[in-house]
Design a protein around this motif. Sequence first.
Motif, PDB file in Angstrom:
ATOM      1  N   ALA A 138       8.509  -4.244  -9.803  1.00 49.79           N
ATOM      2  CA  ALA A 138       8.007  -3.856  -7.999  1.00 49.79           C
ATOM      3  C   ALA A 138       6.808  -4.345  -7.791  1.00 49.79           C
ATOM      4  CB  ALA A 138       8.265  -2.618  -8.313  1.00 49.79           C
ATOM      5  N   LEU A 139       5.564  -4.063  -8.837  1.00 49.51           N
ATOM      6  CA  LEU A 139       4.144  -4.485  -8.311  1.00 49.51           C
ATOM      7  C   LEU A 139       3.949  -6.028  -8.428  1.00 49.51           C
ATOM      8  CD1 LEU A 139       1.826  -2.066 -10.296  1.00 49.51           C
ATOM      9  CD2 LEU A 139       2.804  -2.576  -7.768  1.00 49.51           C
ATOM     10  N   LEU A 140       4.845  -6.509  -9.874  1.00 46.98           N
ATOM     11  CA  LEU A 140       5.121  -8.427  -9.283  1.00 46.98           C
ATOM     12  C   LEU A 140       5.377  -8.745  -8.039  1.00 46.98           C
ATOM     13  CD1 LEU A 140       3.489 -10.442 -10.845  1.00 46.98           C
ATOM     14  CD2 LEU A 140       5.929 -10.703 -11.480  1.00 46.98           C
ATOM     15  N   ILE A 141       6.580  -8.325  -7.812  1.00 44.28           N
ATOM     16  CA  ILE A 141       7.185  -8.466  -6.141  1.00 44.28           C
ATOM     17  C   ILE A 141       6.807  -8.640  -5.446  1.00 44.28           C
ATOM     18  CG2 ILE A 141       9.523  -8.420  -4.742  1.00 44.28           C
ATOM     19  CD1 ILE A 141      10.692  -7.977  -7.603  1.00 44.28           C
ATOM     20  N   ALA A 142       6.094  -7.279  -4.777  1.00 46.83           N
ATOM     21  CA  ALA A 142       5.400  -7.437  -3.605  1.00 46.83           C
ATOM     22  C   ALA A 142       4.032  -7.617  -3.857  1.00 46.83           C
ATOM     23  CB  ALA A 142       4.738  -5.514  -4.149  1.00 46.83           C
ATOM     24  N   VAL A 143       2.955  -8.680  -5.013  1.00 44.11           N
ATOM     25  CA  VAL A 143       2.157  -9.045  -4.363  1.00 44.11           C
ATOM     26  C   VAL A 143       2.730 -10.078  -4.534  1.00 44.11           C
ATOM     27  CG1 VAL A 143       0.519 -10.085  -6.175  1.00 44.11           C
ATOM     28  CG2 VAL A 143       0.177  -7.279  -6.160  1.00 44.11           C
ATOM     29  N   GLY A 144       3.558 -10.432  -4.702  1.00 46.89           N
ATOM     30  CA  GLY A 144       4.312 -12.623  -4.238  1.00 46.89           C
ATOM     31  C   GLY A 144       4.628 -12.097  -2.943  1.00 46.89           C
TER      32      GLY A 144
ATOM     33  N   THR B 293       1.080  -1.153   0.310  1.00 43.58           N
ATOM     34  CA  THR B 293       0.265  -0.181   0.209  1.00 43.58           C
ATOM     35  C   THR B 293       0.973   1.229   0.177  1.00 43.58           C
ATOM     36  OG1 THR B 293      -1.598  -1.276   1.405  1.00 43.58           O
ATOM     37  CG2 THR B 293      -1.662   1.223   1.385  1.00 43.58           C
ATOM     38  N   ALA B 294       1.579   1.657   1.021  1.00 39.80           N
ATOM     39  CA  ALA B 294       3.270   2.275   0.604  1.00 39.80           C
ATOM     40  C   ALA B 294       3.354   2.227  -1.184  1.00 39.80           C
ATOM     41  CB  ALA B 294       4.070   1.907   1.775  1.00 39.80           C
ATOM     42  N   LEU B 295       3.746   1.722  -1.307  1.00 43.73           N
ATOM     43  CA  LEU B 295       4.764   1.616  -2.766  1.00 43.73           C
ATOM     44  C   LEU B 295       3.134   2.447  -3.775  1.00 43.73           C
ATOM     45  CD1 LEU B 295       6.980   1.005  -4.295  1.00 43.73           C
ATOM     46  CD2 LEU B 295       5.463  -1.208  -5.004  1.00 43.73           C
ATOM     47  N   ILE B 296       1.912   1.431  -3.181  1.00 40.01           N
ATOM     48  CA  ILE B 296       1.139   1.859  -4.529  1.00 40.01           C
ATOM     49  C   ILE B 296       1.426   3.684  -3.891  1.00 40.01           C
ATOM     50  CG2 ILE B 296      -1.065   2.175  -4.683  1.00 40.01           C
ATOM     51  CD1 ILE B 296      -0.823  -1.052  -4.657  1.00 40.01           C
TER      52      ILE B 296
END
Length: 138
Positions: A59-65, A40-43
């Motif tokens: 970056a989103l793929l790593i965070a969701v993973g 959430t902070a990244l977004i």
Amino acid sequence: MAELDPAQIEQKITIARLALAWEAMWDALCWPLISGLGLTALILSGLLPLLPDFARFVALLIAVGAVVWSLRPLFKLEWPSTYHAMRRIESRSNLFNRPISTAKDTLSEAGLDGRSLALWQEHKRRQLALLGNLKVGT
């Protein structure tokens, strides 16, 4: 110390099982919450639009993973046993020689005579007298 009846002991055991379940659930949810808040902070940080499309996707793929990977302990949760609840109460109440589990013991029917039964009843009464101030813990 007031003597507890078996229904009150069972109620304390149930509360201890709920406390143990909550602790296990909190332990399993700690990292998913942290990684979800990191995502959430990244977004919301405003950094993603500044990145190129491929880097944003990675970056989103790593965070969701990381969020999905951190959910693994949730699938291993088990309801705490009565034994673990009794041990928790005994340790939090500073009781020695496991009087709660002893209070649930039964006497074998083989070779039962009057003296053995009287001795067993006295033993049970003493064990129940130790259980007057049970603490479940926070």
